[in-house]
Design a protein around this motif. Structure first.
Motif, short mmCIF file in Angstrom:
data_model
loop_
_atom_site.label_atom_id
_atom_site.label_comp_id
_atom_site.label_asym_id
_atom_site.label_seq_id
_atom_site.Cartn_x
_atom_site.Cartn_y
_atom_site.Cartn_z
N SER A 129 1.56 9.46 11.33
CA SER A 129 1.52 10.18 10.04
C SER A 129 1.97 8.69 8.93
CB SER A 129 2.37 10.96 9.69
OG SER A 129 3.29 11.43 10.25
N THR A 130 1.67 8.73 7.86
CA THR A 130 2.90 7.63 6.95
C THR A 130 3.33 8.19 6.26
OG1 THR A 130 2.56 5.27 6.55
CG2 THR A 130 0.97 6.69 6.08
N GLN A 131 4.47 7.32 5.78
CA GLN A 131 4.31 7.21 4.29
C GLN A 131 4.51 6.11 3.30
OE1 GLN A 131 8.14 10.51 4.94
NE2 GLN A 131 7.39 11.32 3.08
N GLY A 132 4.34 6.15 2.35
CA GLY A 132 4.22 4.46 2.41
C GLY A 132 5.11 5.14 0.45
N GLU A 133 5.07 3.39 0.26
CA GLU A 133 5.59 3.42 -1.44
C GLU A 133 4.85 1.76 -1.75
OE1 GLU A 133 9.40 4.24 -3.72
OE2 GLU A 133 9.16 2.00 -2.49
N ILE A 134 3.83 1.44 -2.76
CA ILE A 134 3.77 0.14 -3.81
C ILE A 134 3.76 0.33 -4.79
CG2 ILE A 134 1.78 -1.05 -3.90
CD1 ILE A 134 0.36 0.00 -2.59
N ARG A 135 5.42 -1.05 -5.50
CA ARG A 135 5.63 -0.91 -6.55
C ARG A 135 5.30 -1.98 -7.12
NH1 ARG A 135 10.22 2.17 -8.28
NH2 ARG A 135 11.44 3.31 -6.23
N TYR A 136 3.96 -2.32 -7.88
CA TYR A 136 3.60 -3.44 -8.22
C TYR A 136 4.34 -3.67 -9.60
CZ TYR A 136 0.75 -0.25 -11.36
OH TYR A 136 0.10 0.36 -12.33
N ARG A 137 4.75 -5.41 -9.86
CA ARG A 137 4.79 -5.92 -11.44
C ARG A 137 4.31 -7.15 -11.89
NH1 ARG A 137 8.76 -8.99 -13.80
NH2 ARG A 137 9.27 -10.00 -11.59
N LEU A 138 3.16 -7.15 -12.70
CA LEU A 138 2.79 -8.02 -13.48
C LEU A 138 3.20 -8.68 -14.09
CD1 LEU A 138 -0.76 -5.69 -14.00
CD2 LEU A 138 0.14 -6.35 -12.33
N VAL A 139 2.74 -10.49 -13.90
CA VAL A 139 3.55 -11.17 -14.90
C VAL A 139 2.87 -12.28 -14.66
CG1 VAL A 139 5.75 -13.24 -14.08
CG2 VAL A 139 5.41 -11.43 -13.08
N PRO A 140 2.69 -12.48 -16.53
CA PRO A 140 1.96 -13.31 -16.88
C PRO A 140 2.12 -14.48 -17.05
CG PRO A 140 3.27 -12.49 -18.75
CD PRO A 140 3.30 -11.91 -16.89
N THR A 141 1.04 -15.84 -16.21
CA THR A 141 1.20 -16.80 -16.16
C THR A 141 0.14 -17.73 -16.96
OG1 THR A 141 -0.36 -16.56 -14.04
CG2 THR A 141 1.91 -17.11 -13.50
N GLU A 142 -0.05 -19.05 -16.72
CA GLU A 142 -0.78 -19.74 -17.10
C GLU A 142 -1.16 -19.31 -18.66
OE1 GLU A 142 -4.17 -20.17 -15.30
OE2 GLU A 142 -3.40 -20.50 -12.89
#
Ligand code: FES
Ligand code: FES
Length: 396
Positions: A297-310
């Motif tokens: 069994s597993t527990q997971g957490e994904i945090r994401y952040r979008l950073v503008p480039t170009e």
């Protein structure tokens, strides 16, 4: 490179990916007390303690032991129980050639630690993974019984589960000796909990045990990528091996992900909670899942952040991934391996995301071919690691 503790000594070494732990100890560290019989995980001659739990070193990759605590028979020279067992084995004629004896002693020690009574049936079951080809088992069982009997008479109590965290399989890094209060703090992922009112799977908050970061860049503006990440169906379509098992909402999804890692294949079924922050182009996905077959069994957490480039034409997607893994998969999926697999998974996800943003739909066969096949990923991971090693050798 791996760093581990062997018989209370810190060891750092470079090992070939396919080297098993027994060869690493015998050939690399000259710890020849760990014997090799079948090299198939059957005879138990190679048994040692991995994070304080008996484990087969012939079917454990050395690289999978990065960060683990390994105790071989040599490390039990001054151990009280092993000293008593050695004397009992001698007294009860529990060995002849001695080939099985190191593994037998280590399994026997575990029984002495845990069994409340010197019960022959339990001892025979406990030792059933250790084969002796010349002595027979009568003397061995008698020796183990006598040690348990003497210790209980002296008032030495058994330690439930050997004092380990019950959910931590050997080599997971989670089976260290733990007090009762420690056990209470270990996140439990064993059974899925359902909401009493609507029957939906409960997704509890948890403190991940392992963390790592990933990032990738796609050639689309952050606003568009953020919209796409808000579409759960599209996200699932981009994730290798993932499929939805119900109709998702923007806040919640139920689904499964197929993982095949070495001899174990697992279908993790579970649910995820989705949180999004438009102002900061960021979000968080918390999920829980379990696989009946591998009892993992597993527990997971994904945090994401979008950073503008170009100048805003492209987006760097920064991911922070935390997880806790329990069960059989935890035994083989050590941190470095999980990180490498996640890197491949992220790369595949990024490529699929790119295609979706471009408007290219993958058909069923393409989707199947993207499934999270741990064997292929593993081969790729090992190939990458082998290339790194070769590059290091050539650059010397
Ligand atoms: S040598 Fe490992 S179980 Fe036989
Ligand atoms: S003592 Fe010879 S195999 Fe067990």
């Amino acid at each position: 490179m791996i760093a581990l503790t062997v018989n209370a000594r810190a060891v750092k070494a470079s090992v070939e990916p396919r080297t098993h732990l027994a060869d690493f100890l015998r050939d690399g560290l000259n710890l020849t007390g760990t014997h090799l019989g079948c090299e198939h995980g059957v005879c138990g001659a190679c048994t040692l303690l991995l994070d304080d739990m008996p484990a087969r070193s012939c079917i454990t990759y050395a690289v999978a032991c990065d960060g683990a605590r390994v105790t071989t028979i040599e490390g039990l020279d001054d151990d009280e129980i092993t000293t008593e067992l050695r004397a009992a084995f001698t007294r009860e004629h529990a060995l002849q050639c001695g080939y099985c004896t190191p593994g037998m002693l280590i399994s026997a020690r575990d029984l002495v630690l845990r069994l409340p009574e010197p019960d022959e049936h339990s001892i025979r079951i406990g030792l059933s993974g250790n084969l002796c080809r010349c002595t027979g088992y009568v003397g061995i069982v008698r020796a183990v019984r006598s040690v348990i009997d003497q210790r209980r008479r002296r008032g030495v109590l058994p330690i439930p589960d050997g004092g380990r965290r019950t959910l931590g399989p050997a080599g997971s890094g989670n089976s260290a000796n733990a007090s009762t209060s420690d056990i209470a703090r270990v996140p439990t992922t064993r059974a899925e909990t359902r909401d009493e009112d609507n029957g939906a799977m409960v997704i509890p908050d948890f403190a991940p045990e392992k963390f790592f970061k990933q990032e990738f860049t796609v050639a689309y503006p952050p606003g568009r990528v953020f919209d796409m990440l808000g579409d759960v169906t599209q996200v699932a379509a981009c994730l290798p091996g993932a499929s939805l098992t119900g109709v998702p909402t923007p806040e919640r999804a139920e689904g499964m992900i197929q993982v095949k890692l070495g001899p174990i294949s697992a279908d993790f079924r579970g649910a995820a909670r989705i949180e999004r922050d438009l102002e900061n182009w960021s979000g968080r996905i918390v999920g829980t899942g379990s696989d009946q077959r591998s009892r993992s069994s597993t527990q997971g957490e994904i945090r994401y952040r979008l950073v503008p480039t170009e100048q805003g034409a492209a987006t760097r997607v920064e991911l922070s991934i935390g997880y806790s893994l329990r069960g059989m998969l935890a035994q083989i999926a050590r941190e470095g391996l999980v990180r490498d697999l996640a890197a491949r998974l992220t790369a595949d996800f990024a490529r699929n995301l790119d295609l979706h943003l471009l408007g290219v739909e993958s058909d069923g066969s393409a989707k199947r071919s993207q499934s999270l096949n741990g064997v292929l990923l593993l081969i790729d991971v090992l190939r990458t690691r082998a290339c790194k090693v070769l590059r290091r050798v050539w650059s010397r």
